[in-house]
Design a protein around this motif. Structure first.
Motif, PDB file in Angstrom:
ATOM      1  N   GLN A   4       0.835  -1.193   0.000  1.00 22.81           N
ATOM      2  CA  GLN A   4       0.000   0.000   0.000  1.00 22.81           C
ATOM      3  C   GLN A   4       0.872   1.246   0.000  1.00 22.81           C
ATOM      4  O   GLN A   4       2.022   1.225   0.419  1.00 22.81           O
ATOM      5  N   LYS A   5       0.268   2.313  -0.455  1.00 25.52           N
ATOM      6  CA  LYS A   5       0.958   3.581  -0.447  1.00 25.52           C
ATOM      7  C   LYS A   5       1.001   4.131   0.977  1.00 25.52           C
ATOM      8  O   LYS A   5       0.051   3.973   1.720  1.00 25.52           O
ATOM      9  N   LEU A   7       0.565   6.916   3.665  1.00 27.39           N
ATOM     10  CA  LEU A   7      -0.453   7.950   3.653  1.00 27.39           C
ATOM     11  C   LEU A   7      -0.428   8.718   4.975  1.00 27.39           C
ATOM     12  O   LEU A   7      -0.576   8.129   6.034  1.00 27.39           O
ATOM     13  N   ARG A  93      -8.882   4.206   2.197  1.00 29.79           N
ATOM     14  CA  ARG A  93      -7.955   4.434   1.085  1.00 29.79           C
ATOM     15  C   ARG A  93      -8.721   4.652  -0.212  1.00 29.79           C
ATOM     16  O   ARG A  93      -8.374   5.522  -1.010  1.00 29.79           O
ATOM     17  N   GLN A  94      -9.754   3.834  -0.382  1.00 29.39           N
ATOM     18  CA  GLN A  94     -10.580   3.949  -1.577  1.00 29.39           C
ATOM     19  C   GLN A  94     -11.231   5.339  -1.655  1.00 29.39           C
ATOM     20  O   GLN A  94     -11.247   5.975  -2.703  1.00 29.39           O
ATOM     21  N   GLN A  97      -8.921   8.193  -2.808  1.00 27.95           N
ATOM     22  CA  GLN A  97      -8.059   7.942  -3.949  1.00 27.95           C
ATOM     23  C   GLN A  97      -8.152   9.009  -5.041  1.00 27.95           C
ATOM     24  O   GLN A  97      -7.180   9.248  -5.732  1.00 27.95           O
ATOM     25  N   ASN A  98      -9.285   9.621  -5.185  1.00 25.70           N
ATOM     26  CA  ASN A  98      -9.454  10.540  -6.310  1.00 25.70           C
ATOM     27  C   ASN A  98      -9.045  11.982  -6.013  1.00 25.70           C
ATOM     28  O   ASN A  98      -9.181  12.437  -4.951  1.00 25.70           O
TER      29      ASN A  98
END
Ligand SMILES: [Zn+2]
Length: 98
Positions: A4-5, A7, A93-94, A97-98
């Protein structure tokens, strides 16, 4: 599982992700659970100026400064293995994301 990134979490996000018990654990770590290499002990006065981030394993990484001497300290709070936390994190996370 893919990595995972990392964050950064602001205090609001941290508050959303942790349940009551985890918040207490987090607070406990800040006060009694972070080792200072300079003091050669657990930070005698706790940790100040800290930031929290999610690392690539979905653990929480706490970076801050020892309140007694100002030395930089780091501690990982292992939560990535906790299923309910993990699911919350993946949703989180989802959502950002944008
Ligand atoms: Zn120290």
């Amino acid at each position: 599982m893919k990595k995972q990134k990392e964050l950064k979490l602001n205090p609001f996000q941290l508050n959303v992700l942790l349940n009551e018990e985890e918040k207490q654990d987090f607070q406990f770590l800040l006060e009694n659970g972070v080792y200072c290499n300079n003091c050669k002990a657990v930070c005698p006065k706790g940790v100040v100026d800290y930031t929290a981030s999610l690392d690539d394993l979905n653990d929480i990484r706490i970076e801050g400064h020892c309140a007694a001497c100002g030395h930089k300290v780091v501690r990982i709070m292992e939560l990535g293995e906790d299923r309910s936390f993990f699911e919350k994190v993946m949703e989180f996370r989802q959502s950002i994301q944008n």
